[in-house]
Design a protein around this motif. Structure first.
Motif, PDB file in Angstrom:
ATOM      1  N   PRO A   1     111.169 -26.815 -13.746  1.00 55.54           N
ATOM      2  CA  PRO A   1     111.504 -27.467 -12.467  1.00 55.54           C
ATOM      3  C   PRO A   1     112.991 -27.772 -12.293  1.00 55.54           C
ATOM      4  O   PRO A   1     113.521 -27.617 -11.187  1.00 55.54           O
ATOM      5  CB  PRO A   1     110.669 -28.753 -12.498  1.00 55.54           C
ATOM      6  CG  PRO A   1     109.554 -28.464 -13.459  1.00 55.54           C
ATOM      7  CD  PRO A   1     110.125 -27.547 -14.484  1.00 55.54           C
ATOM      8  N   VAL A   2     113.656 -28.197 -13.350  1.00 52.33           N
ATOM      9  CA  VAL A   2     115.081 -28.534 -13.233  1.00 52.33           C
ATOM     10  C   VAL A   2     115.900 -27.277 -12.962  1.00 52.33           C
ATOM     11  O   VAL A   2     116.784 -27.260 -12.096  1.00 52.33           O
ATOM     12  CB  VAL A   2     115.577 -29.252 -14.498  1.00 52.33           C
ATOM     13  CG1 VAL A   2     117.088 -29.476 -14.426  1.00 52.33           C
ATOM     14  CG2 VAL A   2     114.868 -30.589 -14.668  1.00 52.33           C
ATOM     15  N   VAL A   3     115.602 -26.203 -13.696  1.00 47.31           N
ATOM     16  CA  VAL A   3     116.320 -24.941 -13.504  1.00 47.31           C
ATOM     17  C   VAL A   3     116.067 -24.398 -12.097  1.00 47.31           C
ATOM     18  O   VAL A   3     116.994 -23.996 -11.389  1.00 47.31           O
ATOM     19  CB  VAL A   3     115.898 -23.911 -14.573  1.00 47.31           C
ATOM     20  CG1 VAL A   3     116.526 -22.558 -14.295  1.00 47.31           C
ATOM     21  CG2 VAL A   3     116.293 -24.394 -15.959  1.00 47.31           C
ATOM     22  N   LEU A   4     114.807 -24.390 -11.687  1.00 44.76           N
ATOM     23  CA  LEU A   4     114.463 -23.904 -10.354  1.00 44.76           C
ATOM     24  C   LEU A   4     115.135 -24.738  -9.273  1.00 44.76           C
ATOM     25  O   LEU A   4     115.678 -24.200  -8.296  1.00 44.76           O
ATOM     26  CB  LEU A   4     112.945 -23.932 -10.165  1.00 44.76           C
ATOM     27  CG  LEU A   4     112.420 -23.527  -8.775  1.00 44.76           C
ATOM     28  CD1 LEU A   4     112.822 -22.096  -8.450  1.00 44.76           C
ATOM     29  CD2 LEU A   4     110.903 -23.698  -8.720  1.00 44.76           C
ATOM     30  N   GLY A   5     115.129 -26.043  -9.435  1.00 46.61           N
ATOM     31  CA  GLY A   5     115.753 -26.916  -8.445  1.00 46.61           C
ATOM     32  C   GLY A   5     117.247 -26.691  -8.335  1.00 46.61           C
ATOM     33  O   GLY A   5     117.799 -26.613  -7.230  1.00 46.61           O
ATOM     34  N   ALA A   6     117.925 -26.557  -9.491  1.00 40.54           N
ATOM     35  CA  ALA A   6     119.379 -26.376  -9.486  1.00 40.54           C
ATOM     36  C   ALA A   6     119.777 -25.047  -8.852  1.00 40.54           C
ATOM     37  O   ALA A   6     120.696 -24.977  -8.031  1.00 40.54           O
ATOM     38  CB  ALA A   6     119.918 -26.468 -10.910  1.00 40.54           C
ATOM     39  N   ILE A   7     119.062 -23.959  -9.214  1.00 40.61           N
ATOM     40  CA  ILE A   7     119.411 -22.645  -8.688  1.00 40.61           C
ATOM     41  C   ILE A   7     119.089 -22.549  -7.202  1.00 40.61           C
ATOM     42  O   ILE A   7     119.897 -22.048  -6.406  1.00 40.61           O
ATOM     43  CB  ILE A   7     118.671 -21.547  -9.476  1.00 40.61           C
ATOM     44  CG1 ILE A   7     119.198 -21.477 -10.900  1.00 40.61           C
ATOM     45  CG2 ILE A   7     118.853 -20.197  -8.801  1.00 40.61           C
ATOM     46  CD1 ILE A   7     118.504 -20.445 -11.760  1.00 40.61           C
ATOM     47  N   SER A   8     117.915 -23.012  -6.811  1.00 39.62           N
ATOM     48  CA  SER A   8     117.526 -22.902  -5.397  1.00 39.62           C
ATOM     49  C   SER A   8     118.375 -23.803  -4.509  1.00 39.62           C
ATOM     50  O   SER A   8     118.634 -23.471  -3.350  1.00 39.62           O
ATOM     51  CB  SER A   8     116.041 -23.239  -5.228  1.00 39.62           C
ATOM     52  OG  SER A   8     115.756 -24.559  -5.660  1.00 39.62           O
ATOM     53  N   LEU A   9     118.840 -24.927  -5.044  1.00 38.86           N
ATOM     54  CA  LEU A   9     119.735 -25.796  -4.271  1.00 38.86           C
ATOM     55  C   LEU A   9     121.027 -25.071  -3.953  1.00 38.86           C
ATOM     56  O   LEU A   9     121.523 -25.113  -2.813  1.00 38.86           O
ATOM     57  CB  LEU A   9     120.020 -27.080  -5.053  1.00 38.86           C
ATOM     58  CG  LEU A   9     121.006 -28.063  -4.414  1.00 38.86           C
ATOM     59  CD1 LEU A   9     120.470 -28.566  -3.081  1.00 38.86           C
ATOM     60  CD2 LEU A   9     121.281 -29.235  -5.364  1.00 38.86           C
ATOM     61  N   ASP A  10     121.580 -24.387  -4.944  1.00 38.40           N
ATOM     62  CA  ASP A  10     122.802 -23.600  -4.706  1.00 38.40           C
ATOM     63  C   ASP A  10     122.547 -22.525  -3.664  1.00 38.40           C
ATOM     64  O   ASP A  10     123.364 -22.297  -2.761  1.00 38.40           O
ATOM     65  CB  ASP A  10     123.264 -22.977  -6.018  1.00 38.40           C
ATOM     66  CG  ASP A  10     124.569 -22.209  -5.874  1.00 38.40           C
ATOM     67  OD1 ASP A  10     124.510 -21.035  -5.452  1.00 38.40           O
ATOM     68  OD2 ASP A  10     125.638 -22.772  -6.154  1.00 38.40           O
TER      69      ASP A  10
END
Length: 409
Positions: free
Chosen positions: A222-231
């Motif tokens: 979730p953290v990786v997905l959130g960080a990448i998709s936010l960018d």
């Protein structure tokens, strides 16, 4: 507590890391010079915002179409050779642009075709390089290594547009001739890295499961997905770089030299922030700082869209670049620091698609929207959307909002 400067100097003494950093600096320098030259060249030929947007689309398409295979290649073959070969392709594309400008052709379509070739080179180089970096430095030095490499990249992003703008006075052919030589040198430097990965006992066969493994891994984190998709979403909506030629020519009236200065400002802000982070790295509240940085990026974009002053426009772009550096720092540390080495190429390939979407596809979105409602309204609308995205992502990804340390222990 900040890391002692000795950590940074240990990296500087690492010969392979120096070669890697020099290669990234040179190729980033050439890329930024080429971007300015292509943007001004296309706008000079067409006077069309939509034509500028198509440049971004042409650069993005290879990344998304080739992403599954590029990650597999990076995890299967020598990453040095993959990156050097990819930059060799970019060298050929630059040589093609040089010939095009030298012949004085007036059709814009060959430019798009050569930008596609450049995109193919970047599509293979990006995951290979991202996966190579963590193998060159100890894990405890990786966060600092990200900052140093980001500083090299952002320094090139400061110098590249300015240098491209100055050289463009001598003609587009001058810029493309210089970038051809720089890309060739970058390929040589990456080949000079002495590090050799442990040989794999057997190369994994190409299957859909192996090709999609990077995406599956990201979805499970979730953290990786959130960080990448936010960018992805923030820069896709809030990017204004594709429209800089319009602002330089029609709003600020500063010409190609002014365009180079405007294009340099985000990178200048990022360099200042990177230097600060090298000696005062984030140790707590990494997730909230990421969300705050994205919101600040949106606010700076709004200011730029409303500005009719060169100095205010430059200042807002500088702030946007500083905020984006925080996003790069957190995202890169989380993604590359926590991904197993055997998966890094495929995860980096997916990340490259997200980054490419937020940059090149964002340029297409900006150009299309500007053609419909005007450049300034398009930029302001994108900035407002970015601020809203930062607020929404805090709720959609509570694990990202709650993330404290930069890298999990």
């Amino acid at each position: 507590m900040a890391k002692p400067p000795s950590v940074g100097w240990a990296l500087v003494r690492n010969g392979d890391f120096r070669l890697f950093g020099a290669a990234r600096f040179l190729t980033s320098l050439a890329s930024e010079m080429q971007v300015v030259a292509v943007a001004w060249f296309v706008y000079d030929l067409t006077k069309s915002a939509f034509a500028l947007g198509l440049v971004g689309l042409a650069a993005f398409l290879p990344a998304i179409l080739a992403a599954p295979i590029t990650g597999h290649v990076a995890d299967t073959y020598d990453r040095r050779l993959v990156a050097a070969g990819a930059w060799g392709v970019a060298t050929l594309a630059q040589a093609g642009l040089f010939v095009f400008a030298l012949q004085g052709m007036q059709s814009v379509w060959p430019i798009y075709a050569l930008v596609v070739v450049m995109g193919i080179g970047r599509a293979f180089a990006s995951p290979a390089l991202s996966a190579l970096l963590p193998t060159l430095v100890p894990r405890e030095q990786f966060g600092t290594a990200v900052v140093w490499i980001s500083s090299c990249w952002q320094s090139a992003s400061v110098l590249g547009p300015a240098l491209g703008g100055v050289l463009y006075i001598l003609g587009a052919k001058t810029v493309f001739g210089v970038t051809t030589g720089i890309y060739a040198l970058g390929s040589i430097l990456i080949l000079a890295i002495r590090f050799r990965p442990e040989p794999k006992s057997a190369r994994a066969p190409i299957t859909w499961a192996s090709l999609s493994a990077g995406l599956s891994y990201i979805r499970s984190q979730p953290v990786v997905l959130g960080a990448i998709s936010l960018d992805l979403v923030a820069v896709l909506l809030g990017g204004a770089t594709a429209l800089l030629p319009i602002f330089a020519a029609e709003t600020l009236h500063v010409g190609p030299l002014g365009l180079g200065a405007l294009r340099s400002m985000p990178a200048f802000g990022a360099v200042i922030t990177a230097i600060w982070l090298a000696y005062r790295p984030l140790t707590r509240r990494a997730g909230p700082r990421l969300l705050q940085a994205v919101a600040l990026f949106g606010v700076a974009t709004i200011v730029f869209g409303l500005s009719h002053s060169l100095w205010l426009s430059m200042a807002s772009l500088l702030v946007a670049g500083a905020a984006d550096m925080v996003s790069v720092y957190v995202r890169s540390s989380v993604v590359q620091g926590e991904t197993p080495d055997a998966m890094r190429g495929r995860v980096s390939a997916v990340e490259s698609v997200f980054i490419g979407a937020s940059n090149q596809l964002g340029e297409f979105e900006s150009g299309t929207l500007a053609a419909l409602i005007g450049a300034a309204p398009a930029v302001v609308a994108g900035g407002v959307a970015t601020v809203l995205v930062a607020a929404c992502w805090g709720r959609l990804f509570p694990a990202l909002r709650a993330r404290d340390r930069l890298m999990a222990m």
